[in-house]
Scaffold this motif. Structure first.
Motif, short mmCIF file in Angstrom:
data_model
loop_
_atom_site.label_atom_id
_atom_site.label_comp_id
_atom_site.label_asym_id
_atom_site.label_seq_id
_atom_site.Cartn_x
_atom_site.Cartn_y
_atom_site.Cartn_z
N VAL A 21 36.66 69.61 35.54
CA VAL A 21 36.86 68.17 35.40
C VAL A 21 35.56 67.47 35.80
O VAL A 21 34.95 67.79 36.82
CB VAL A 21 38.04 67.69 36.28
CG1 VAL A 21 38.13 66.17 36.27
CG2 VAL A 21 39.34 68.32 35.81
N GLY A 22 35.12 66.54 34.95
CA GLY A 22 33.90 65.80 35.19
C GLY A 22 32.67 66.36 34.50
O GLY A 22 31.65 65.68 34.39
N ASP A 23 32.75 67.61 34.02
CA ASP A 23 31.62 68.21 33.30
C ASP A 23 31.41 67.48 31.97
O ASP A 23 32.30 66.83 31.44
CB ASP A 23 31.88 69.68 32.99
CG ASP A 23 31.75 70.59 34.19
OD1 ASP A 23 31.30 70.12 35.26
OD2 ASP A 23 32.11 71.78 34.06
N VAL A 24 30.22 67.64 31.43
CA VAL A 24 29.90 67.13 30.10
C VAL A 24 30.16 68.26 29.10
O VAL A 24 29.82 69.41 29.34
CB VAL A 24 28.43 66.69 30.03
CG1 VAL A 24 28.04 66.32 28.60
CG2 VAL A 24 28.18 65.52 30.97
N TYR A 25 30.82 67.91 27.99
CA TYR A 25 31.11 68.88 26.94
C TYR A 25 30.49 68.40 25.65
O TYR A 25 30.60 67.21 25.33
CB TYR A 25 32.63 69.02 26.75
CG TYR A 25 32.99 70.05 25.71
CD1 TYR A 25 33.07 71.38 26.04
CD2 TYR A 25 33.23 69.68 24.39
CE1 TYR A 25 33.38 72.34 25.08
CE2 TYR A 25 33.55 70.62 23.44
CZ TYR A 25 33.62 71.95 23.79
OH TYR A 25 33.93 72.90 22.84
N PRO A 26 29.82 69.22 24.90
CA PRO A 26 29.54 70.62 25.17
C PRO A 26 28.35 70.78 26.12
O PRO A 26 27.59 69.84 26.33
CB PRO A 26 29.20 71.18 23.78
CG PRO A 26 28.60 70.01 23.06
CD PRO A 26 29.34 68.80 23.58
N ALA A 27 28.21 71.98 26.65
CA ALA A 27 27.07 72.27 27.52
C ALA A 27 25.79 72.06 26.72
O ALA A 27 25.77 72.22 25.49
CB ALA A 27 27.15 73.70 28.04
N GLU A 28 24.72 71.73 27.41
CA GLU A 28 23.44 71.45 26.75
C GLU A 28 23.02 72.61 25.85
O GLU A 28 23.09 73.77 26.23
CB GLU A 28 22.37 71.22 27.81
CG GLU A 28 21.09 70.68 27.25
CD GLU A 28 20.12 70.26 28.31
OE1 GLU A 28 18.92 70.41 28.06
OE2 GLU A 28 20.55 69.82 29.39
N GLY A 29 22.63 72.25 24.64
CA GLY A 29 22.16 73.25 23.69
C GLY A 29 23.23 73.84 22.79
O GLY A 29 22.91 74.55 21.84
N LEU A 30 24.48 73.57 23.07
CA LEU A 30 25.56 74.11 22.23
C LEU A 30 25.95 73.11 21.16
O LEU A 30 25.96 71.91 21.39
CB LEU A 30 26.79 74.43 23.08
CG LEU A 30 26.63 75.53 24.12
CD1 LEU A 30 27.95 75.73 24.86
CD2 LEU A 30 26.19 76.83 23.48
N ILE A 32 29.02 72.03 18.56
CA ILE A 32 30.47 72.14 18.45
C ILE A 32 30.93 71.50 17.15
O ILE A 32 30.42 70.46 16.75
CB ILE A 32 31.14 71.43 19.66
CG1 ILE A 32 30.62 71.98 20.97
CG2 ILE A 32 32.65 71.53 19.59
CD1 ILE A 32 30.85 73.45 21.20
N THR A 33 31.94 72.08 16.52
CA THR A 33 32.46 71.54 15.27
C THR A 33 33.38 70.35 15.53
O THR A 33 33.96 70.21 16.61
CB THR A 33 33.25 72.60 14.49
OG1 THR A 33 34.41 72.97 15.25
CG2 THR A 33 32.39 73.83 14.19
N LYS A 34 33.52 69.53 14.51
CA LYS A 34 34.45 68.39 14.60
C LYS A 34 35.87 68.89 14.82
O LYS A 34 36.65 68.26 15.55
CB LYS A 34 34.38 67.54 13.34
CG LYS A 34 33.10 66.75 13.23
CD LYS A 34 33.10 65.91 11.98
CE LYS A 34 31.79 65.14 11.87
NZ LYS A 34 31.75 64.29 10.70
N LYS A 38 38.34 67.80 17.89
CA LYS A 38 39.68 67.27 17.63
C LYS A 38 40.74 68.04 18.41
O LYS A 38 41.66 67.46 18.97
CB LYS A 38 39.97 67.31 16.13
CG LYS A 38 41.19 66.55 15.72
CD LYS A 38 41.29 66.46 14.21
CE LYS A 38 42.45 65.57 13.81
NZ LYS A 38 42.54 65.40 12.37
N GLN A 39 40.61 69.37 18.47
CA GLN A 39 41.56 70.19 19.22
C GLN A 39 41.56 69.83 20.71
O GLN A 39 42.61 69.71 21.33
CB GLN A 39 41.22 71.67 19.10
CG GLN A 39 41.50 72.28 17.77
CD GLN A 39 40.97 73.70 17.66
OE1 GLN A 39 40.07 74.10 18.39
NE2 GLN A 39 41.52 74.45 16.73
N LEU A 40 40.37 69.68 21.27
CA LEU A 40 40.24 69.44 22.70
C LEU A 40 40.55 68.00 23.11
O LEU A 40 40.94 67.75 24.24
CB LEU A 40 38.85 69.82 23.19
CG LEU A 40 38.51 71.30 23.10
CD1 LEU A 40 37.03 71.52 23.42
CD2 LEU A 40 39.39 72.12 24.04
#
Length: 56
Positions: A21-30, A32-34, A38-40
């Protein structure tokens, strides 16, 4: 996709990385698909929970 999101519920992503909780998603350099965003960000996933919300 350069948007970032805030983690609101702890989860383990498909690559095994754990987001707290509180982390940024996605991690730097990754990238992620739309579809994954949408799932998350909705209850449309196997656990029926929201895991991320817009970081803006």
């Amino acid at each position: 996709m350069s948007e970032s999101y805030k983690v609101v519920r702890r989860f383990r992503d498909q690559d095994g990385r754990v987001y707290e909780v509180g982390d940024v998603y996605p991690a730097e350099g990754l990238k992620i698909t739309k579809k994954r965003i949408k799932q998350l960000s909705s209850t449309n996933n196997q656990y029926g929970q929201v895991y991320i919300e817009s970081g803006e």
